[in-house]
Scaffold this motif. Structure first.
Motif, PDB file in Angstrom:
ATOM      1  N   LEU A  71      -9.895  29.893   0.836  1.00 29.55           N
ATOM      2  CA  LEU A  71     -11.344  29.966   1.456  1.00 29.55           C
ATOM      3  C   LEU A  71     -11.348  30.786   2.761  1.00 29.55           C
ATOM      4  O   LEU A  71     -12.131  31.687   2.957  1.00 29.55           O
ATOM      5  N   HIS A 100     -18.935  28.533  -2.185  1.00 28.36           N
ATOM      6  CA  HIS A 100     -17.531  28.706  -2.489  1.00 28.36           C
ATOM      7  C   HIS A 100     -17.335  27.753  -3.579  1.00 28.36           C
ATOM      8  O   HIS A 100     -17.573  26.584  -3.195  1.00 28.36           O
ATOM      9  N   GLU A 131     -16.138  33.025  -4.491  1.00 26.45           N
ATOM     10  CA  GLU A 131     -17.350  33.045  -3.539  1.00 26.45           C
ATOM     11  C   GLU A 131     -18.429  33.639  -4.651  1.00 26.45           C
ATOM     12  O   GLU A 131     -18.378  34.371  -5.454  1.00 26.45           O
TER      13      GLU A 131
END
Length: 100
Positions: A59, A91, A4
Motif C-alpha cells: 500500500l 485499495h 488499486e
C-alpha cells in the motif's frame, strides 16, 4: 500484493485525448519502486467511464512512494484535468482467486 482500483469518469469530449495522454503518463507510474503493473479498461455500457487497475507490492508503494514523488506530479499534470467528478481511489487485497 495490493490492487488499486479507480473508476474514472472522463469529460465526454476529451476521451480520445485522455486515452492518448494516459499512454504517455504511464511512464511516470511505472517508474516507481513497488509498481507491478497497470491497465486501463473502458466501460462498454457507459462511454466515458474507465477503470484503472494498478498492482502495487505494498500500500505504501502507492500512497507514499508514488503520491509523494515527482512522477506523481507529472502524472497529475497530464491527467487530472480529464476527470469529472474527481475519482475515489480504493485499495484491495486478494481473498480468493481462481484462474484457468
Amino acid at each position: 500484493m495490493i490492487l488499486e482500483a479507480v473508476f474514472l469518469y472522463i469529460k465526454p469530449h476529451l476521451k480520445i485525448q485522455f486515452e492518448n495522454d494516459f499512454v504517455l503518463a504511464s511512464q511516470y507510474i511505472s517508474s516507481i519502486n513497488g509498481y507491478l503493473g497497470h491497465r486501463l479498461e473502458k466501460c462498454v455500457e457507459i462511454e466515458n467511464k474507465y477503470l484503472l487497475l494498478v498492482d502495487w507490492n505494498t500500500l505504501e508503494d502507492h500512497t507514499v512512494g508514488f503520491r509523494t514523488s515527482e512522477a506523481y506530479f507529472e502524472w497529475k499534470k497530464m491527467l487530472h484535468n480529464y476527470y469529472e467528478p474527481f475519482p475515489i481511489v480504493e485499495h484491495f487485497e486478494t481473498v480468493f482467486e481462481n484462474k484457468i
